[in-house]
Design a protein around this motif. Sequence first.
Motif, PDB file in Angstrom:
ATOM      1  N   LEU A  77       0.794  -1.232   0.000  1.00  0.00           N
ATOM      2  CA  LEU A  77       0.000   0.000   0.000  1.00  0.00           C
ATOM      3  C   LEU A  77       0.833   1.292   0.000  1.00  0.00           C
ATOM      4  O   LEU A  77       0.591   2.163  -0.841  1.00  0.00           O
ATOM      5  CB  LEU A  77      -0.977  -0.024   1.182  1.00  0.00           C
ATOM      6  N   PRO A  78       1.809   1.461   0.890  1.00  0.00           N
ATOM      7  CA  PRO A  78       2.565   2.722   0.869  1.00  0.00           C
ATOM      8  C   PRO A  78       3.294   2.954  -0.457  1.00  0.00           C
ATOM      9  O   PRO A  78       3.404   4.088  -0.923  1.00  0.00           O
ATOM     10  CB  PRO A  78       3.563   2.580   2.022  1.00  0.00           C
ATOM     11  N   ALA A  98      -4.062   3.318 -12.461  1.00  0.00           N
ATOM     12  CA  ALA A  98      -3.811   1.873 -12.367  1.00  0.00           C
ATOM     13  C   ALA A  98      -3.354   1.504 -10.957  1.00  0.00           C
ATOM     14  O   ALA A  98      -3.808   0.499 -10.389  1.00  0.00           O
ATOM     15  CB  ALA A  98      -2.776   1.447 -13.400  1.00  0.00           C
ATOM     16  N   ASP A  99      -2.469   2.316 -10.376  1.00  0.00           N
ATOM     17  CA  ASP A  99      -2.013   2.032  -9.011  1.00  0.00           C
ATOM     18  C   ASP A  99      -3.132   2.244  -7.993  1.00  0.00           C
ATOM     19  O   ASP A  99      -3.270   1.473  -7.039  1.00  0.00           O
ATOM     20  CB  ASP A  99      -0.796   2.891  -8.656  1.00  0.00           C
ATOM     21  N   ILE A 100      -3.935   3.264  -8.190  1.00  0.00           N
ATOM     22  CA  ILE A 100      -5.068   3.498  -7.278  1.00  0.00           C
ATOM     23  C   ILE A 100      -6.066   2.346  -7.364  1.00  0.00           C
ATOM     24  O   ILE A 100      -6.570   1.873  -6.340  1.00  0.00           O
ATOM     25  CB  ILE A 100      -5.725   4.860  -7.576  1.00  0.00           C
ATOM     26  N   ASN A 101      -6.322   1.866  -8.567  1.00  0.00           N
ATOM     27  CA  ASN A 101      -7.213   0.709  -8.721  1.00  0.00           C
ATOM     28  C   ASN A 101      -6.656  -0.507  -8.001  1.00  0.00           C
ATOM     29  O   ASN A 101      -7.403  -1.247  -7.349  1.00  0.00           O
ATOM     30  CB  ASN A 101      -7.439   0.398 -10.207  1.00  0.00           C
ATOM     31  N   GLN A 102      -5.338  -0.718  -8.111  1.00  0.00           N
ATOM     32  CA  GLN A 102      -4.707  -1.842  -7.408  1.00  0.00           C
ATOM     33  C   GLN A 102      -4.858  -1.691  -5.891  1.00  0.00           C
ATOM     34  O   GLN A 102      -5.110  -2.660  -5.185  1.00  0.00           O
ATOM     35  CB  GLN A 102      -3.227  -1.951  -7.774  1.00  0.00           C
ATOM     36  N   MET A 103      -4.749  -0.461  -5.398  1.00  0.00           N
ATOM     37  CA  MET A 103      -4.939  -0.198  -3.964  1.00  0.00           C
ATOM     38  C   MET A 103      -6.354  -0.580  -3.540  1.00  0.00           C
ATOM     39  O   MET A 103      -6.553  -1.224  -2.498  1.00  0.00           O
ATOM     40  CB  MET A 103      -4.680   1.272  -3.640  1.00  0.00           C
ATOM     41  N   HIS A 107      -6.916  -3.626  -1.051  1.00  0.00           N
ATOM     42  CA  HIS A 107      -7.204  -3.167   0.312  1.00  0.00           C
ATOM     43  C   HIS A 107      -8.592  -2.509   0.340  1.00  0.00           C
ATOM     44  O   HIS A 107      -8.702  -1.298   0.526  1.00  0.00           O
ATOM     45  CB  HIS A 107      -6.145  -2.172   0.781  1.00  0.00           C
ATOM     46  N   PRO A 108      -9.658  -3.301   0.160  1.00  0.00           N
ATOM     47  CA  PRO A 108     -11.008  -2.717   0.054  1.00  0.00           C
ATOM     48  C   PRO A 108     -11.457  -1.960   1.299  1.00  0.00           C
ATOM     49  O   PRO A 108     -12.263  -1.038   1.206  1.00  0.00           O
ATOM     50  CB  PRO A 108     -11.908  -3.906  -0.225  1.00  0.00           C
ATOM     51  N   GLY A 109     -10.917  -2.272   2.453  1.00  0.00           N
ATOM     52  CA  GLY A 109     -11.314  -1.592   3.682  1.00  0.00           C
ATOM     53  C   GLY A 109     -10.498  -0.351   3.983  1.00  0.00           C
ATOM     54  O   GLY A 109     -10.774   0.359   4.949  1.00  0.00           O
ATOM     55  N   TYR A 110      -9.503  -0.054   3.167  1.00  0.00           N
ATOM     56  CA  TYR A 110      -8.613   1.078   3.422  1.00  0.00           C
ATOM     57  C   TYR A 110      -9.324   2.394   3.152  1.00  0.00           C
ATOM     58  O   TYR A 110      -9.971   2.571   2.133  1.00  0.00           O
ATOM     59  CB  TYR A 110      -7.369   0.974   2.546  1.00  0.00           C
ATOM     60  N   LYS A 111      -9.175   3.306   4.102  1.00  0.00           N
ATOM     61  CA  LYS A 111      -9.719   4.652   3.950  1.00  0.00           C
ATOM     62  C   LYS A 111      -8.599   5.641   4.241  1.00  0.00           C
ATOM     63  O   LYS A 111      -8.129   5.721   5.365  1.00  0.00           O
ATOM     64  CB  LYS A 111     -10.887   4.877   4.900  1.00  0.00           C
ATOM     65  N   PRO A 112      -8.154   6.396   3.206  1.00  0.00           N
ATOM     66  CA  PRO A 112      -7.038   7.331   3.422  1.00  0.00           C
ATOM     67  C   PRO A 112      -7.395   8.456   4.349  1.00  0.00           C
ATOM     68  O   PRO A 112      -8.500   8.799   4.573  1.00  0.00           O
ATOM     69  CB  PRO A 112      -6.715   7.842   2.035  1.00  0.00           C
TER      70      PRO A 112
END
Length: 112
Positions: A77-78, A98-103, A107-112
């Motif tokens: 993620l980082p 593309a990288d944001i889509n991979q994130m 990591h579907p539960g990740y909230k920045p």
Amino acid sequence: SKSTEGKGLLIASRFFWHTGKEKQAKMCVEKVIAKNRRNLDALALFGWICMTSDNPRQVKRSVTFFSTAIKMDAKHLPSLAGRARHLASRNDYAGALADINQMIVSHPGYKP
């Protein structure tokens, strides 16, 4: 132990980076990478330190650290977040997306 020392150096590096002491931050993270070139968190942190540098060469160099970590773990993620930000700053919006889509997928539960 080596693991504890590495974690301590990463914490110190983050502290120095957040307090504007880029040189000290780099010194700490370089020690971690020298001992373990596969430390994904150290590679990503070095990328972030370079990306936020006032030196344009360092900013350009940052993507190398993110990409190296992503080659070892496509879900790190980082590193994905750092590379996405770097690519967006270079107007490579397709690459950043593309990288944001991979994130999002990884990591579907990740909230920045």
